[in-house]
Structure formats: structure tokens, C-alpha cells
Design an enzyme around this catalytic site. Sequence first.
Site, PDB file in Angstrom:
ATOM      1  N   TRP A   1       0.860  -1.184   0.000  1.00 44.69           N
ATOM      2  CA  TRP A   1       0.000   0.000   0.000  1.00 44.69           C
ATOM      3  C   TRP A   1       0.889   1.224   0.000  1.00 44.69           C
ATOM      4  CZ3 TRP A   1      -0.303   3.960   3.767  1.00 44.69           C
ATOM      5  CH2 TRP A   1      -1.225   4.974   3.442  1.00 44.69           C
TER       6      TRP A   1
ATOM      7  N   GLU B   1      -3.106  -2.937  -2.407  1.00 47.43           N
ATOM      8  CA  GLU B   1      -4.195  -2.324  -1.637  1.00 47.43           C
ATOM      9  C   GLU B   1      -4.535  -0.929  -2.140  1.00 47.43           C
ATOM     10  OE1 GLU B   1      -5.074  -0.896   2.988  1.00 47.43           O
ATOM     11  OE2 GLU B   1      -3.324  -2.122   2.517  1.00 47.43           O
TER      12      GLU B   1
ATOM     13  N   LYS C   1      -6.885   2.728  -1.965  1.00 43.56           N
ATOM     14  CA  LYS C   1      -7.435   3.628  -0.947  1.00 43.56           C
ATOM     15  C   LYS C   1      -8.153   4.774  -1.629  1.00 43.56           C
ATOM     16  CE  LYS C   1      -6.482   5.757   3.510  1.00 43.56           C
ATOM     17  NZ  LYS C   1      -5.522   5.950   4.609  1.00 43.56           N
TER      18      LYS C   1
ATOM     19  N   ASP D   1      -9.585  -3.304   1.642  1.00 40.53           N
ATOM     20  CA  ASP D   1      -9.603  -2.714   2.980  1.00 40.53           C
ATOM     21  C   ASP D   1     -10.935  -2.001   3.163  1.00 40.53           C
ATOM     22  OD1 ASP D   1      -9.329  -0.860   5.197  1.00 40.53           O
ATOM     23  OD2 ASP D   1      -7.177  -1.232   5.112  1.00 40.53           O
TER      24      ASP D   1
ATOM     25  N   HIS E   1     -11.269   1.823   3.530  1.00 37.39           N
ATOM     26  CA  HIS E   1     -10.770   2.693   2.477  1.00 37.39           C
ATOM     27  C   HIS E   1     -11.813   3.071   1.440  1.00 37.39           C
ATOM     28  CE1 HIS E   1      -6.246   1.594   3.155  1.00 37.39           C
ATOM     29  NE2 HIS E   1      -6.831   2.137   4.205  1.00 37.39           N
TER      30      HIS E   1
ATOM     31  N   HIS F   1      -8.534  -6.517   4.614  1.00 38.27           N
ATOM     32  CA  HIS F   1      -8.158  -5.718   5.775  1.00 38.27           C
ATOM     33  C   HIS F   1      -9.474  -5.207   6.361  1.00 38.27           C
ATOM     34  CE1 HIS F   1      -3.649  -4.728   4.915  1.00 38.27           C
ATOM     35  NE2 HIS F   1      -3.911  -6.015   5.001  1.00 38.27           N
TER      36      HIS F   1
ATOM     37  N   ASP G   1     -11.850   9.893   7.427  1.00 39.37           N
ATOM     38  CA  ASP G   1     -10.812   9.094   8.078  1.00 39.37           C
ATOM     39  C   ASP G   1     -11.122   7.625   7.821  1.00 39.37           C
ATOM     40  OD1 ASP G   1      -8.565   8.457   9.450  1.00 39.37           O
ATOM     41  OD2 ASP G   1      -9.308   8.991  11.429  1.00 39.37           O
TER      42      ASP G   1
ATOM     43  N   ASP H   1      -9.806   3.327   9.213  1.00 42.68           N
ATOM     44  CA  ASP H   1      -9.049   2.530  10.171  1.00 42.68           C
ATOM     45  C   ASP H   1      -9.508   2.691  11.610  1.00 42.68           C
ATOM     46  OD1 ASP H   1      -7.300   1.543   8.115  1.00 42.68           O
ATOM     47  OD2 ASP H   1      -6.381   3.516   8.092  1.00 42.68           O
TER      48      ASP H   1
ATOM     49  N   ASP I   1      -7.021  -4.277  10.265  1.00 37.43           N
ATOM     50  CA  ASP I   1      -6.189  -3.106   9.985  1.00 37.43           C
ATOM     51  C   ASP I   1      -6.865  -1.863  10.534  1.00 37.43           C
ATOM     52  OD1 ASP I   1      -4.483  -1.177   9.091  1.00 37.43           O
ATOM     53  OD2 ASP I   1      -4.753  -1.568   6.960  1.00 37.43           O
TER      54      ASP I   1
END
Length: 416
Positions: free
Chosen positions: A185, A224, A226, A257, A260, A284, A292, A294, A324
Site C-alpha cells: 500500500w 491495496e 485507498k 480494505d 478505504h 483488511h 478518516d 481505520d 487493519d
Amino acid sequence: MTTKQIQQNYEIARERYAALGVDTDKALETLQHTPISLHCWQADDVVGFERGEAASGGIQTTGNYPGRARNIDELRQDIDKVLSLIGGTYRLNLHETYGEFGGQLVDRDQVEPKHFEGWMQWAKERHMSLDFNSTSFSHPKSGSLTLANPDKEIRDFWIEHTKRCRRVADAMGKAQGDPCIMNIWIHDGSKDLTVERYRYRQILKESLDDILSEKLTDMKDCLEAKLFGIGLEAYTVGSHDFYAGYCSKNNVIYTLDTGHYEPTENVSDAVSSLLLFVPELMLHVSRPMHWDSDHVTLFDDNTRNLFSELVRANALDRAHIGLDYFDASINRIGAYIIGVRAAQKSLLQALLEPLPTLRKYEDEGRLFERLALLEEEKTLPLGAVYDYFNLKNNVPVAEDYLRVVEQYENDVLSKR
């Protein structure tokens, strides 16, 4: 609850699910042996042991809750504590900055397998396998662009870093007799409007082609995507579209993820599409919030839907499950356990779905019955089955782990 109460509740739940044609014992067996890759960076806020600096370059950890792991010994101590409180099968996911560098500054383009031999031995003693990540953020040469940087000197630095990370992952895979999943990533992007979208993506493609040209046998690559990075909100080079195309064309694992993407986006819908074109998925499991990502994984609709799609696609053998997130605002050990339990409950709910009956209703056009059963399954006694899973693993059941985590905070974390 007493052991007897947990067992009695499970027997009632087993009968209830059996009435719908669901074998709870089989579901528990699958849950027991489906590995979840724990992420080492929740314990220390993604600081690592290279420079001792807070994360920067597209990501940011917020909060200053006491007890952050400050060195490898404390990190391992915390992970051991987490492992003692959760049942099932686990792997450990490391970033490159978590090597044992002996107090020396080993720059990213100089990392070698020897810097992770201690981790390999630690994992072997716990019968765990390791996964790995290249680390392009939190470095003087990170800037806004790494593998997509038009500056050849900077780009070559990160290409060499990523190549070396793949060799570390390959050494891990050889040592553990199990392929190491190596995730790439990068935060590359632009804070404001850019007229070079195509150019940066062309450079990234060429960099990845170079990196992945070395054939290694004991690791697997995954890429990965995002939506945006902190300070890079206008444009992300490694977008979903870019990596979906690249992974499909080059037969590379796609890392999905869940943190993301837009909070209202149905990320689980990508599972069935991607599985038709990529060999495997790396998950993930995280939670997005506005502006934001995670956050600690929860047993919410997005997480449940993700695992439901995996099971409905009969794709557990083509998916690697990892966590993650990094939350420095609450007890970090507690954050681990909340996320693990959310992922396990979501997988268990998917395994307990009366799927043959639901498919039969759909094939026969009995859409009222399908919708009704989908609603009824939401209140089936999943909790009783999960309590029994934890009892069988000799770990705290239900909220009993709260007291253990609080005691660990009083005895260990508060003294750091």
C-alpha cells in the site's frame, strides 16, 4: 454465566439452527481453523522501531491513551496478552518498520531478512505464520509520491525497498512452511487538483511491473487501494479502479480494505465482482468514518455483509482475513479484542446462514419467503453459539474479558 449455562444455551441454539438445516458444530469447526491476521501496529500507534516517530505521509493516528508499546519486547508482550484472550487460529501481520535493527538506522532500501529472524522465531514458538507489508510512509523520502514519483532517484529508492520487502516475505514463507502474504500500500496522491493523473498512474504501473518481475515461491503479493490519504484528499494514484485493473490483468491478489471506501458504500458488493477476475482476496477488516479510516472493527452491517458475501461465494479458501486499524484513544488491548470478536462473529453469522433454503426460495421465485427468512435469521441465537466457541477455547466468554484487560492496564500498561 456458568459453564453449565453456556452449554445449555448452546444446546438450545443448536436445535434452533438445526430446524433450519444449519449444523452449528460444522460452523464452529470452520471458525476455529479460519486464520485471522492480527496487525502489530495497533499496539504502538504505527510508530515502529525505525525512527520512533508518529505515523505520517497519508495516515495519522489520533489519541494519546497511556500504555503504548515502546519497544519490541512490550509489543510482543501485548500481542501475547491479546492471544491469551481470543480463541481460534491467528497469524501476525508486520510492517517493515517493525524489524529488529539493533539500535542502528537501517534505511528502507537496505532491509534484509536477518532483521526479522527474531520475529520468525517468535512466531514459530507460537505456531503462527507471519504476513508482511512494505512501508512507504513516515520517511524523509515519502513526500506525496513514492512509487509514482517522476523523480527517478526517489522512485528507485522505493522500488528497491519494495523488492527487499518481497524477499523478506519470501524468507518468512520459507521459514514457516506457509506462504507469507505481502501487502503493498502506498499513500501516493495529491492534496489538491492535479493535471497529471494519467502520468502518475503510468509511472506506478511501471514501478509495479519492475517490482513484481522477480519470481518468488514462498510469498504472495497483494495490492491495496485507498480512497484518499490524510493531506492527499484530491487524488489517489493507487485507486480502486487502478488496482482492480492491475490485479485482474496480472493475476495478483487484491487487498480489499473496508476502511478505504466511503462510509455509505457497500464494499461487500466488490467481493463477488473481484473474485471473478483476481486469484484471491486479502481482506483488511476495518471501519471508515467521515474523512478518516481505520477505526476499530465492529459487528456492524458492513462487516457482516462482507463475510456473508465470502461464504455465499464459497470463497473462504480464496480469502485471507486480516485486521487493519489503529486507535490510540482507547485501551489498545481492548481495541484488538473488540475487532477480533467482531470479525469472528461476522464470519460465524455467515456460516450459520440457512443458505440452501434461501437459495431454494430465490430459485423458485418465493421472494416473500426469502426476505422473511433473511429477517428472521438476524435474531437467531448467534451469541449463544459464539459464547460456546470461546468456552471451548478456554478464553473469556462475553464481557468477562473486560476485567482481564482492565487488570492488565493496571499492572502493566499504566506503568509505561
